[in-house]
Write an enzyme that holds these catalytic residues in place. Structure first.
Site, PDB file in Angstrom:
ATOM      1  N   SER A   1      -0.994   6.319  -1.891  1.00 41.91           N
ATOM      2  CA  SER A   1      -0.764   7.250  -0.784  1.00 41.91           C
ATOM      3  C   SER A   1      -2.089   7.660  -0.163  1.00 41.91           C
ATOM      4  CB  SER A   1      -0.013   8.496  -1.269  1.00 41.91           C
ATOM      5  OG  SER A   1      -0.833   9.295  -2.100  1.00 41.91           O
TER       6      SER A   1
ATOM      7  N   TYR B   1     -12.324   5.418 -14.098  1.00 40.95           N
ATOM      8  CA  TYR B   1     -12.448   4.339 -13.118  1.00 40.95           C
ATOM      9  C   TYR B   1     -13.922   4.042 -12.849  1.00 40.95           C
ATOM     10  CZ  TYR B   1     -11.595   1.755  -8.776  1.00 40.95           C
ATOM     11  OH  TYR B   1     -11.537   0.789  -7.801  1.00 40.95           O
TER      12      TYR B   1
ATOM     13  N   LEU C   1       0.582   4.216  -5.969  1.00 40.08           N
ATOM     14  CA  LEU C   1       1.043   3.353  -4.864  1.00 40.08           C
ATOM     15  C   LEU C   1       0.161   3.543  -3.637  1.00 40.08           C
ATOM     16  CD1 LEU C   1       4.885   3.816  -5.396  1.00 40.08           C
ATOM     17  CD2 LEU C   1       3.409   1.967  -6.227  1.00 40.08           C
TER      18      LEU C   1
ATOM     19  N   ASP D   1      -6.593  -1.787  -1.539  1.00 39.02           N
ATOM     20  CA  ASP D   1      -5.511  -0.956  -1.001  1.00 39.02           C
ATOM     21  C   ASP D   1      -5.553  -0.922   0.524  1.00 39.02           C
ATOM     22  OD1 ASP D   1      -5.320  -0.528  -3.676  1.00 39.02           O
ATOM     23  OD2 ASP D   1      -5.746   1.622  -3.606  1.00 39.02           O
TER      24      ASP D   1
ATOM     25  N   GLU E   1     -12.391   7.332   2.196  1.00 39.62           N
ATOM     26  CA  GLU E   1     -11.809   7.749   0.915  1.00 39.62           C
ATOM     27  C   GLU E   1     -12.911   8.045  -0.113  1.00 39.62           C
ATOM     28  OE1 GLU E   1      -8.355   5.562  -0.211  1.00 39.62           O
ATOM     29  OE2 GLU E   1      -8.203   6.575  -2.152  1.00 39.62           O
TER      30      GLU E   1
HETATM   31  P1  ADP Z   1      -2.304   7.660  -5.008  1.00 42.85           P
HETATM   32  O1  ADP Z   1      -3.248   7.079  -4.020  1.00 42.85           O
HETATM   33  O2  ADP Z   1      -2.060   6.775  -6.174  1.00 42.85           O
HETATM   34  O3  ADP Z   1      -1.020   8.130  -4.408  1.00 42.85           O
HETATM   35  P2  ADP Z   1      -4.407   9.577  -5.269  1.00 42.85           P
HETATM   36  O4  ADP Z   1      -4.650  10.688  -6.239  1.00 42.85           O
HETATM   37  O5  ADP Z   1      -5.435   8.544  -5.087  1.00 42.85           O
HETATM   38  O6  ADP Z   1      -3.001   8.946  -5.647  1.00 42.85           O
HETATM   39  O7  ADP Z   1      -4.135  10.185  -3.810  1.00 42.85           O
HETATM   40  C1  ADP Z   1      -3.292  11.298  -3.633  1.00 42.85           C
HETATM   41  C2  ADP Z   1      -3.992  12.257  -2.687  1.00 42.85           C
HETATM   42  O8  ADP Z   1      -3.978  11.701  -1.359  1.00 42.85           O
HETATM   43  C3  ADP Z   1      -3.289  13.588  -2.555  1.00 42.85           C
HETATM   44  O9  ADP Z   1      -3.674  14.480  -3.583  1.00 42.85           O
HETATM   45  C4  ADP Z   1      -3.781  14.032  -1.184  1.00 42.85           C
HETATM   46  O10 ADP Z   1      -5.102  14.514  -1.250  1.00 42.85           O
HETATM   47  C5  ADP Z   1      -3.799  12.719  -0.395  1.00 42.85           C
HETATM   48  N1  ADP Z   1      -2.493  12.498   0.271  1.00 42.85           N
HETATM   49  C6  ADP Z   1      -1.653  11.463   0.066  1.00 42.85           C
HETATM   50  N2  ADP Z   1      -0.538  11.587   0.837  1.00 42.85           N
HETATM   51  C7  ADP Z   1      -0.671  12.747   1.521  1.00 42.85           C
HETATM   52  C8  ADP Z   1       0.164  13.450   2.456  1.00 42.85           C
HETATM   53  N3  ADP Z   1       1.354  13.002   2.816  1.00 42.85           N
HETATM   54  N4  ADP Z   1      -0.319  14.617   2.965  1.00 42.85           N
HETATM   55  C9  ADP Z   1      -1.523  15.080   2.599  1.00 42.85           C
HETATM   56  N5  ADP Z   1      -2.334  14.473   1.720  1.00 42.85           N
HETATM   57  C10 ADP Z   1      -1.919  13.322   1.168  1.00 42.85           C
HETATM   58 MG    MG Z   2      -5.255   6.592  -4.418  1.00 43.28          MG
END
Ligand code: ADP
Ligand code: MG
Length: 374
Positions: free
Chosen positions: A127, A221, A125, A172, A160
């Site tokens: 994050s 990817y 999603l 995104d 990113e």
């Molecule tokens: P997605 O984008 O699908 O959620 P990703 O693996 O691309 O999964 O991104 C997740 C990564 O983004 C986490 O491992 C961390 O490095 C960073 N991240 C996301 N949210 C947070 C948060 N609330 N605090 C710190 N890092 C975060």
């Molecule tokens: Mg991601």
């Protein structure tokens, strides 16, 4: 022991944050692995978001904590730290964003950042993009760099990519920066034109997380993206955007991209016409294409799609890059009825796999921006 500061009647006991920046995650209704081919996508921003509270820092450092992940991030404010070396690893996003805005002329001062997010991490999603967009806005503002929303998306993507090395597309970040409550976004990833299309009240968007770690996701990817670039080059094109179905009929990877672009445009038409049956059929065709032609599904994602349809969704598909993460479906239901459908899906998924499928009704949230605390 009392610190000197506590004896100073002019000092505040705790400094209130100056500003908060927020950026939503997204769920993609249709159009995956098309953004980096300059194609079409139809995501919506979620009402789940990453929030960053910004306060002045010290010693030319940008420090950050997260309420979700451990560790204190501490990077140079001038951007000289190499993002891929930073620990804890989520700090790579901070260092990547500092570098990305600095290279465009920002002068980032010392800052303390507090990150707090309601976007689940690692579920597809985005994050990561919610974090990168919020960081970009916060750091650009603090560093006196003016960005319009499309530039902010590009800078956040750059941040990113510096953080992860994964050559992502722009969907995104654009979804996060252009989201509108109650709307999906038809994005042309070549022109970056964006049209907000209302999601009718009687269509529920169902999201279910497979609960699978996306371990292979990054390398696969990059391979998929390279395959698309090679297919385009073989046709003498910069991207697959202008390829026709006849040109890619015998190349499953390129065929996915070309057919998916057509499905996105058809789905946008169906959404404008409130034609949920066509939307559902296109989502199922998208899933089949991602599974069979693009080879990014998993047995668990396939199962979740089947379970959603069994439980009353008109269509469903994996959403995001694949290899785990979430599925998204649509159903002609009020939200409370949709919750009951999702509870049934989660229970059956758990029985079949032993995995917990966190599931929720997706609501389209508003674009990333600034919130003053007082
Ligand atoms: P997605 O984008 O699908 O959620 P990703 O693996 O691309 O999964 O991104 C997740 C990564 O983004 C986490 O491992 C961390 O490095 C960073 N991240 C996301 N949210 C947070 C948060 N609330 N605090 C710190 N890092 C975060
Ligand atoms: Mg991601």
């Amino acid at each position: 022991m009392r610190r000197l500061r506590d004896l100073d009647p002019g000092a505040r006991v705790s400094r209130p944050p100056k500003a908060q920046w927020r950026a939503p995650g997204r769920v993609n209704l249709i159009g995956d692995h098309t953004d980096y081919c300059e194609g079409f996508v139809l995501p919506m921003a979620l009402d789940r978001e990453c929030v960053i509270a910004v306060t002045p820092g010290a010693d030319d450092r940008v420090k950050a904590r997260s309420l979700q992940l451990d560790g204190v991030v501490d990077v140079a404010a001038d951007g000289h730290d190499e993002p891929r070396t930073i620990e804890p690893s989520w700090g790579r996003f901070v260092a990547g964003a500092v570098q990305a805005v600095t290279e465009r002329g920002a002068r980032v001062p010392a800052l303390d950042l507090e990150v707090s997010s309601t976007v689940p991490t690692g579920s597809g999603l985005s994050s990561s993009s919610a974090l990168a967009v919020a960081l970009t806005l916060a750091l650009a503002d603090a560093g006196d760099l003016e960005l319009d929303r499309r530039d902010a998306a590009r800078v956040a993507l750059d941040a990113e990519v510096r953080a992860t090395g994964v050559p992502g597309g722009l969907m995104d970040q654009l979804a996060s920066l252009f989201g509108e409550a109650g709307h999906a976004l038809l994005i042309d990833c070549r022109s970056l034109d964006i049209e907000a299309i209302p999601i009718p009240d009687d269509i529920a968007v169902l999201v279910a997380d497979s609960g699978l770690p996306r371990t292979l996701a990054d390398s696969e990817y990059a391979q998929r993206r390279a395959a698309c670039e090679q297919a385009a080059a073989a046709l003498g094109m910069a991207t697959l955007r202008d390829a026709t179905i006849d040109q890619v009929r015998n190349d499953p990877r390129a065929r996915h991209v070309v057919t998916e672009n057509a499905r996105v445009l058809a789905c946008a038409d169906a959404l404008r016409a409130n034609d949920i049956n066509t939307i559902g059929a296109l989502m199922l065709a998208s899933h089949a294409s991602l599974r069979d032609d693009f080879a990014v599904s998993t047995p668990e994602l396939d199962l979740l799609v089947d379970l959603l349809v069994d439980a009353g969704a008109v269509g469903a598909r994996l959403t995001g890059a694949g290899f785990g993460g979430c599925v998204v479906g649509v159903a002609p239901l009020a939200d409370t009825d949709a919750d009951a459908v999702l509870a049934r899906v989660s229970a059956r998924y758990r029985t079949a796999t032993g995995l917990v499928a966190n599931a929720f009704v997706g609501r389209a949230g508003t674009a990333a921006g600034h919130t003053l605390l007082r």
